[in-house]
Design an enzyme around this catalytic site. Structure first.
Site, PDB file in Angstrom:
ATOM      1  N   HIS A  18     102.202  39.027   9.191  1.00 39.23           N
ATOM      2  CA  HIS A  18     102.124  40.232   8.353  1.00 39.23           C
ATOM      3  C   HIS A  18     103.465  40.375   7.653  1.00 39.23           C
ATOM      4  O   HIS A  18     104.396  40.987   8.180  1.00 39.23           O
ATOM      5  CB  HIS A  18     101.799  41.448   9.232  1.00 39.23           C
ATOM      6  CG  HIS A  18     101.612  42.715   8.470  1.00 39.23           C
ATOM      7  ND1 HIS A  18     100.934  43.800   8.989  1.00 39.23           N
ATOM      8  CD2 HIS A  18     102.001  43.087   7.225  1.00 39.23           C
ATOM      9  CE1 HIS A  18     100.914  44.788   8.100  1.00 39.23           C
ATOM     10  NE2 HIS A  18     101.569  44.370   7.024  1.00 39.23           N
TER      11      HIS A  18
ATOM     12  N   HIS B 259     104.911  40.722   3.560  1.00 38.42           N
ATOM     13  CA  HIS B 259     104.734  40.769   2.102  1.00 38.42           C
ATOM     14  C   HIS B 259     105.956  40.107   1.485  1.00 38.42           C
ATOM     15  O   HIS B 259     107.082  40.602   1.687  1.00 38.42           O
ATOM     16  CB  HIS B 259     104.640  42.221   1.628  1.00 38.42           C
ATOM     17  CG  HIS B 259     103.525  42.984   2.291  1.00 38.42           C
ATOM     18  ND1 HIS B 259     102.302  43.181   1.695  1.00 38.42           N
ATOM     19  CD2 HIS B 259     103.451  43.586   3.507  1.00 38.42           C
ATOM     20  CE1 HIS B 259     101.522  43.881   2.507  1.00 38.42           C
ATOM     21  NE2 HIS B 259     102.189  44.139   3.616  1.00 38.42           N
TER      22      HIS B 259
ATOM     23  N   HIS C 205      94.772  45.474   5.717  1.00 40.50           N
ATOM     24  CA  HIS C 205      95.537  46.583   6.282  1.00 40.50           C
ATOM     25  C   HIS C 205      94.540  47.685   6.640  1.00 40.50           C
ATOM     26  O   HIS C 205      93.683  48.047   5.822  1.00 40.50           O
ATOM     27  CB  HIS C 205      96.512  47.152   5.255  1.00 40.50           C
ATOM     28  CG  HIS C 205      97.755  46.343   5.064  1.00 40.50           C
ATOM     29  ND1 HIS C 205      97.754  45.022   4.728  1.00 40.50           N
ATOM     30  CD2 HIS C 205      99.071  46.705   5.152  1.00 40.50           C
ATOM     31  CE1 HIS C 205      99.000  44.588   4.627  1.00 40.50           C
ATOM     32  NE2 HIS C 205      99.818  45.590   4.875  1.00 40.50           N
TER      33      HIS C 205
ATOM     34  N   GLU D 295      96.830  52.177   9.425  1.00 40.13           N
ATOM     35  CA  GLU D 295      98.262  52.484   9.264  1.00 40.13           C
ATOM     36  C   GLU D 295      98.358  53.961   8.857  1.00 40.13           C
ATOM     37  O   GLU D 295      98.871  54.791   9.601  1.00 40.13           O
ATOM     38  CB  GLU D 295      98.898  51.581   8.202  1.00 40.13           C
ATOM     39  CG  GLU D 295     100.385  51.873   7.961  1.00 40.13           C
ATOM     40  CD  GLU D 295     100.962  51.125   6.749  1.00 40.13           C
ATOM     41  OE1 GLU D 295     100.204  50.803   5.827  1.00 40.13           O
ATOM     42  OE2 GLU D 295     102.199  50.919   6.728  1.00 40.13           O
TER      43      GLU D 295
ATOM     44  N   ASP E  99     106.573  42.900   8.144  1.00 42.69           N
ATOM     45  CA  ASP E  99     105.970  43.666   7.045  1.00 42.69           C
ATOM     46  C   ASP E  99     106.798  43.564   5.759  1.00 42.69           C
ATOM     47  O   ASP E  99     106.512  42.725   4.911  1.00 42.69           O
ATOM     48  CB  ASP E  99     105.755  45.126   7.470  1.00 42.69           C
ATOM     49  CG  ASP E  99     104.701  45.850   6.633  1.00 42.69           C
ATOM     50  OD1 ASP E  99     104.050  45.205   5.800  1.00 42.69           O
ATOM     51  OD2 ASP E  99     104.525  47.075   6.834  1.00 42.69           O
ATOM     52  N   ASP E 100     107.809  44.412   5.627  1.00 40.77           N
ATOM     53  CA  ASP E 100     108.679  44.438   4.431  1.00 40.77           C
ATOM     54  C   ASP E 100     110.125  44.541   4.925  1.00 40.77           C
ATOM     55  O   ASP E 100     110.757  45.600   4.826  1.00 40.77           O
ATOM     56  CB  ASP E 100     108.331  45.653   3.561  1.00 40.77           C
ATOM     57  CG  ASP E 100     106.884  45.620   3.105  1.00 40.77           C
ATOM     58  OD1 ASP E 100     106.556  44.810   2.232  1.00 40.77           O
ATOM     59  OD2 ASP E 100     106.073  46.395   3.647  1.00 40.77           O
TER      60      ASP E 100
END
Ligand code: HPA
Ligand code: ZN
Length: 324
Positions: free
Chosen positions: A8, A10, A188, A191, A269-270
């Site tokens: 996961h 990005h 996703h 969340e 994630d980010d």
């Protein structure tokens, strides 16, 4: 050192403030805030939409194939240093098309780094095109067609962006088409939204993994279903804390889900926005929840088993029978 698959991630979320500034300079773009340290200070969010606005604005500096190659190379080098040997990477192709960047620029640029990654970084890779659920599905369909036509090696498709008020139903035919084309599917869910959004992704989109899935923990029937089916959750502790999904990590549902037999994994994630890469996410959840060495072994094994690698490769990486 334990080794992990990162499932996961990005690629746009790995755009560090220093790279924002360097790419702006290289591409002759005047930034409203040209100082990397100040840009980093702006990475304080109160919600998913708050984050998405900044994440989208910063992407403006990504203009050329080389920009995308440099972005991916920087991530892959950093990921390997945090124990990642396999990365299944999301790309918001649709967002780049919407701002006038050609599909080839994005995909050839990323593809150059990803195809050399095993040799250059010791990380095997896969590319997942993520559609934006808060945008018209026709945009997603266009992105899908262009991605296929580009000839880039695609692993799968996913769904991300704002959850609340944007049901999965319009994306059902596109996900069915991707599956018929031999691609993997992820989404996703859970969340921002509750367990019903996770059920929707499972029952309507028929995805092979749920990204985040924090609120799956609120529904015992769903937890039992995830444990029994082996459908993985790709959880991201620092993201959850930064976006106030789980403001206090000591209350994160990960340990309970792990104990309930759900195939949970830890991911970043980010990482450029949420305070760290895979190693920092593992450290944060370990400290907050008192995870044991056995828990960390399980998270490492889960990550490989939850990947879309062929069974023989999972076996090689885990050294145990993959239960995929
Ligand atoms: N949630 C939804 N969409 C996203 C995220 C996220 O955490 N990161 C990048 N796009
Ligand atoms: Zn995400």
């Amino acid at each position: 050192m334990r080794t992990f698959a990162e499932l996961h991630l990005h690629i746009e979320g790995t755009l560090e403030p220093e790279l924002v500034v360097a790419l702006a300079e290289r591409n002759g773009i005047r930034l409203p805030e040209p100082d990397a340290a100040r840009l980093r200070e702006l990475n304080r969010f109160t919600s998913l939409p708050d984050f998405l606005a900044r994440y989208t604005a910063n992407q403006d500096v990504l203009r050329t194939e080389q920009d995308f190659t440099d972005l991916a190379d920087a991530y892959l080098a950093r990921a390997r240093a945090s124990g990642v040997v396999r990365a299944e990477i999301f790309c918001d192709l649709q967002a780049h098309l919407a701002r006038g960047i050609a599909a080839e620029t994005v995909l050839n640029g990323l593809g150059a780094a990803l195809s050399r990654s095993e040799a250059d970084h010791g990380v095997s890779t896969g590319l997942i095109i993520t559609f934006l659920r808060d945008q018209p599905v026709e945009q997603a369909e266009d992105a899908y067609v262009l991605a296929l036509a580009s000839g880039v090696d695609l692993l799968g498709v996913g769904l991300c962006s704002a959850e609340i008020g944007f049901p999965a139903a319009p994306f059902v035919p596109l996900f069915a088409r991707a599956r018929a084309d031999g691609l993997q599917t992820v989404a996703h869910a859970g969340e921002e939204g509750g367990p019903e959004v996770v059920w929707e992704a499972l029952r309507q989109l028929r995805v092979g993994r749920i990204d985040h899935g924090v609120h799956a923990a609120d529904d015992p029937e769903l937890v039992a279903h995830l444990a029994e089916s082996g459908i993985p959750l790709t959880m991201c502790p620092l993201s959850n804390r930064a976006l106030q999904v789980v403001p206090d990590l000591s209350r994160h549902p990960l340990p309970g889900l792990l104990a309930a037999g759900v195939r949970v994994t830890v991911n970043s994630d980010d990482p450029a926005y949420f305070g760290g890469y895979l190693d920092a996410n593992l450290a944060a959840i370990t400290d907050a929840c008192g995870l044991t060495d056995a828990d960390l072994d399980a998270l490492a094994r889960n990550s490989i088993e939850a990947s879309f690698l062929p069974a023989a490769e999972k076996l090689r990486l885990t050294g145990t029978a993959a239960q995929a």
